[in-house]
Enzyme design. Structure first.
Site, PDB file in Angstrom:
ATOM      1  N   LYS A 115     -10.580   4.579  -8.990  1.00 22.95           N
ATOM      2  CA  LYS A 115     -12.149   3.525  -8.174  1.00 22.95           C
ATOM      3  C   LYS A 115     -13.457   3.664  -8.915  1.00 22.95           C
ATOM      4  O   LYS A 115     -13.735   2.847  -9.016  1.00 22.95           O
ATOM      5  CB  LYS A 115     -11.301   3.605  -6.808  1.00 22.95           C
ATOM      6  CG  LYS A 115     -10.159   2.990  -6.212  1.00 22.95           C
ATOM      7  CD  LYS A 115     -10.023   2.775  -4.715  1.00 22.95           C
ATOM      8  CE  LYS A 115      -8.994   1.714  -5.149  1.00 22.95           C
ATOM      9  NZ  LYS A 115      -8.644   1.296  -3.285  1.00 22.95           N
ATOM     10  N   LYS A 197      -1.610  -0.093 -12.933  1.00 20.01           N
ATOM     11  CA  LYS A 197      -0.063  -0.146 -12.101  1.00 20.01           C
ATOM     12  C   LYS A 197      -0.629  -2.121 -11.395  1.00 20.01           C
ATOM     13  O   LYS A 197      -2.464  -2.332 -11.633  1.00 20.01           O
ATOM     14  CB  LYS A 197      -0.916   0.745 -10.801  1.00 20.01           C
ATOM     15  CG  LYS A 197      -0.252   0.414  -9.431  1.00 20.01           C
ATOM     16  CD  LYS A 197      -0.703   1.142  -7.632  1.00 20.01           C
ATOM     17  CE  LYS A 197      -1.744   0.376  -7.986  1.00 20.01           C
ATOM     18  NZ  LYS A 197      -2.178   1.131  -6.175  1.00 20.01           N
ATOM     19  N   LYS A 200      -3.998  -5.761  -5.829  1.00 24.01           N
ATOM     20  CA  LYS A 200      -4.406  -6.505  -4.981  1.00 24.01           C
ATOM     21  C   LYS A 200      -5.850  -7.099  -5.432  1.00 24.01           C
ATOM     22  O   LYS A 200      -6.792  -8.209  -5.384  1.00 24.01           O
ATOM     23  CB  LYS A 200      -4.245  -6.866  -3.757  1.00 24.01           C
ATOM     24  CG  LYS A 200      -4.985  -5.668  -2.862  1.00 24.01           C
ATOM     25  CD  LYS A 200      -4.267  -5.990  -1.460  1.00 24.01           C
ATOM     26  CE  LYS A 200      -3.476  -4.940  -0.888  1.00 24.01           C
ATOM     27  NZ  LYS A 200      -4.512  -3.591  -0.818  1.00 24.01           N
TER      28      LYS A 200
HETATM   29  N1  AQP Z   1       1.814  -1.732  -8.458  1.00 28.41           N
HETATM   30  C1  AQP Z   1       2.217  -1.143  -7.018  1.00 28.41           C
HETATM   31  N2  AQP Z   1       3.935  -1.014  -6.896  1.00 28.41           N
HETATM   32  C2  AQP Z   1       4.268  -0.243  -6.036  1.00 28.41           C
HETATM   33  N3  AQP Z   1       4.073  -0.097  -4.459  1.00 28.41           N
HETATM   34  C3  AQP Z   1       3.446  -0.412  -4.793  1.00 28.41           C
HETATM   35  N4  AQP Z   1       1.708   0.093  -3.150  1.00 28.41           N
HETATM   36  C4  AQP Z   1       0.405  -1.084  -3.676  1.00 28.41           C
HETATM   37  N5  AQP Z   1       0.497  -0.970  -5.155  1.00 28.41           N
HETATM   38  C5  AQP Z   1       2.007  -1.326  -5.704  1.00 28.41           C
HETATM   39  C6  AQP Z   1       1.660  -0.034  -2.217  1.00 28.41           C
HETATM   40  O1  AQP Z   1       1.459  -0.714  -1.396  1.00 28.41           O
HETATM   41  C7  AQP Z   1       1.130   0.434  -0.274  1.00 28.41           C
HETATM   42  C8  AQP Z   1       0.223  -0.017  -0.194  1.00 28.41           C
HETATM   43  O2  AQP Z   1      -1.301  -0.428  -0.560  1.00 28.41           O
HETATM   44  P1  AQP Z   1      -2.785   0.235  -0.351  1.00 28.41           P
HETATM   45  O3  AQP Z   1      -2.974  -1.568   0.574  1.00 28.41           O
HETATM   46  O4  AQP Z   1      -2.152   0.356   1.121  1.00 28.41           O
HETATM   47  O5  AQP Z   1      -3.743   0.186  -1.314  1.00 28.41           O
HETATM   48  P2  AQP Z   1      -3.409   0.538  -2.515  1.00 28.41           P
HETATM   49  O6  AQP Z   1      -2.341   1.394  -3.327  1.00 28.41           O
HETATM   50  O7  AQP Z   1      -4.495   0.801  -3.339  1.00 28.41           O
HETATM   51  O8  AQP Z   1      -2.674  -1.057  -3.492  1.00 28.41           O
HETATM   52  P3  AQP Z   1      -3.944  -2.183  -4.103  1.00 28.41           P
HETATM   53  O9  AQP Z   1      -2.852  -3.219  -4.299  1.00 28.41           O
HETATM   54  O10 AQP Z   1      -3.671  -0.983  -5.498  1.00 28.41           O
HETATM   55  O11 AQP Z   1      -5.269  -2.477  -3.161  1.00 28.41           O
HETATM   56  P4  AQP Z   1      -6.436  -2.203  -3.923  1.00 28.41           P
HETATM   57  O12 AQP Z   1      -6.440  -3.320  -5.547  1.00 28.41           O
HETATM   58  O13 AQP Z   1      -7.765  -2.673  -2.861  1.00 28.41           O
HETATM   59  O14 AQP Z   1      -6.333  -0.516  -4.291  1.00 28.41           O
HETATM   60  C9  AQP Z   1       1.862   1.158  -0.727  1.00 28.41           C
HETATM   61  O15 AQP Z   1       1.928   2.203  -0.055  1.00 28.41           O
HETATM   62  C10 AQP Z   1       0.583   1.822  -2.133  1.00 28.41           C
HETATM   63  O16 AQP Z   1       1.837   2.518  -2.370  1.00 28.41           O
END
Ligand code: AQP
Length: 331
Positions: A115, A197, A200
Site C-alpha cells: 500500500k 490480488k 476493490k
Molecule cells: N482478492 C481477494 N481474494 C480473496 N479474499 C479477498 N479479500 C480481499 N480481496 C480478496 C478478503 O476480503 C476481506 C475484506 O478485505 P478488506 O476490505 O478488509 O481489505 P483488503 O484485503 O485490503 O481488500 P481489498 O479489496 O484489496 O481492498 P483495498 O483495495 O481497499 O485494499 C478480507 O478478509 C480479505 O482477506
C-alpha cells in the site's frame, strides 16, 4: 469466548465497491457461523481512512457494505452488525496495543509495503499501524475465529502474537484467535494482471468484478480477462489467468478442476470465459436483488447500525475494563 458460545469477528473496509474477491474470500463464509457462534461483523471505516477517501463516498459505501453483508445472508437478529467508528473502544484499544507492538514487526507487513508503494504521496502512520488496529478489532470481542482471505494471514498472526505477549505480561486477558481461511478460493486474482490480488481500489475497473456489476458487465470483463496463448482450459503452474478463472468457476458451480477441464476440452477460451461470466452473474443475482431492496431503506440500515453498535459496545466495555485495570489505569 462470550458466554457459552465461541466468538467470530470479521470486517470489510468500505474503501470501494466490493469485489468477488471480498465475497469468495470472506463475506460468503460469514453466515455459516451465525447459528453456533456469537458473531460480530463490522464495517471497518477507520481502516478505510488509512488511504484518502472522498467523505461522501465513504459514507455511502458504509451503508452499502452493511446492506451487502445482509444481502449475503447475515441476519441482523442473529449477528452483531455494526460500524467500527461507532464503537470508540476500537481506537482506544488500538492505541494501547500500539504500545505492545514492535516497530520491526509492523515494518515486515507486506500489505504496508504494497500500500505504501501504491500511495507514495500519503504513507501515513495509520497505514503503518493498521495491523494493530486490526488486532484491537479482533481482541476486543475475545474472538476465537476470524474468517478472512489469505492476504490477511500475516496480520492475523501478528494479532495472535500481540495477544500472547499481552497475556504473558499481565496474565490471561485476551483469547488468542485462530484464522478461518477458505482453502479453495482463498485468493481471487485481478483479471488484468492475474499474479496480483483482485482489489476493490484497483483503478482499472476491467481488472475487477464487483458483486453489484450487471450481468452484461461481468460477462464483458471475463471476456477480456488475461489468459495465455495455449488455448487449453487446464489448471497448471504458470497459467495464472486460467487458474484464476477456474477457481472462480469452481466457486460458483461447485465443479472440480477435473470436471471443468473435461467440460471445456477441445473448446477455446471464448466459451470458457462466457461460462465463467454467466456462472458468476447467476450466482450473485439473488445477492444483487436483496441488496437493491435493502439499500432503499436507509432508516432500517441506520437502526441495524445503532443496535449493532450498542451490542458491540457492551462486549467491548467488558474487555476494556479488564485491560485498563491490568495495565494500571485509574478507573
Ligand atoms: N482478492 C481477494 N481474494 C480473496 N479474499 C479477498 N479479500 C480481499 N480481496 C480478496 C478478503 O476480503 C476481506 C475484506 O478485505 P478488506 O476490505 O478488509 O481489505 P483488503 O484485503 O485490503 O481488500 P481489498 O479489496 O484489496 O481492498 P483495498 O483495495 O481497499 O485494499 C478480507 O478478509 C480479505 O482477506
Amino acid at each position: 469466548m462470550n458466554g457459552d458460545k465461541k466468538t467470530v469477528f470479521s470486517g470489510v473496509q468500505p474503501s470501494g465497491n466490493l469485489t468477488i474477491g471480498n465475497y469468495l474470500g470472506a463475506i460468503k463464509n460469514f453466515s455459516r457461523f451465525s447459528e453456533e457462534y456469537k458473531t460480530f461483523y463490522c464495517v471497518v471505516d477507520m481502516h478505510a481512512i488509512t488511504v484518502r477517501q472522498v467523505p461522501a463516498e465513504l459514507r455511502r459505501r458504509t451503508y452499502e457494505t452493511l446492506a451487502l453483508y445482509m444481502a449475503c445472508g447475515l441476519d441482523e437478529k442473529k449477528n452483531t452488525l455494526f460500524v467500527q467508528s461507532h464503537v470508540p473502544a476500537h481506537a482506544e484499544l488500538g492505541w494501547i496495543l500500539d504500545c505492545y507492538t514492535m516497530f520491526g514487526e509492523l515494518s515486515r507487513m507486506t500489505q504496508f509495503k504494497d500500500k505504501s508503494a501504491k500511495n507514495a504521496q500519503n504513507i501515513n502512520a495509520g497505514l503503518f499501524t493498521y495491523p494493530t488496529l486490526m488486532a484491537a478489532d479482533i481482541l476486543l470481542y475475545q474472538t476465537d475465529l476470524v474468517p478472512v482471505g489469505i492476504d490477511q494471514k500475516q496480520h492475523l498472526e501478528l494479532a495472535r502474537d500481540i495477544a500472547m505477549r499481552f497475556n504473558q505480561i499481565y496474565s490471561d486477558t485476551f483469547t488468542v484467535p485462530e484464522g478461518y481461511i477458505p482453502t479453495d478460493t482463498m485468493k481471487i486474482m485481478s483479471l488484468a494482471a492475474p499474479t496480483q490480488k483482485m482489489s476493490k481500489s484497483d483503478e482499472n475497473a476491467n481488472a475487477v468484478v464487483y458483486i453489484l456489476d450487471s450481468k452484461d458487465d461481468m460477462i464483458r470483463k471475463f471476456k477480456k480477462a488475461v489468459t495465455d496463448s495455449e488455448a487449453e482450459v487446464r489448471y497448471a503452474p504458470g497459467k495464472d489467468g486460467v487458474n484464476n478463472l477456474m477457481t472462480i468457476y469452481h466457486a460458483f458451480t461447485g465443479k472440480t478442476f477435473e470436471e471443468i477441464e473435461r467440460e471445456f476440452a477441445g473448446k477455446g477460451y471464448g466459451d470458457f470465459k462466457l461460462a465463467v461470466g454467466e456462472a458468476c452473474a447467476d450466482g450473485l443475482a439473488p445477492v444483487r436483488a436483496e441488496y437493491e431492496r435493502l439499500i432503499a431503506d436507509k432508516a432500517f440500515l441506520e437502526s441495524v447500525m445503532k443496535n449493532g453498535a450498542e451490542e458491540a459496545t457492551y462486549y467491548a466495555r467488558k474487555t476494556m475494563s479488564k485491560v485498563r485495570r491490568k495495565i494500571g489505569f485509574v478507573n
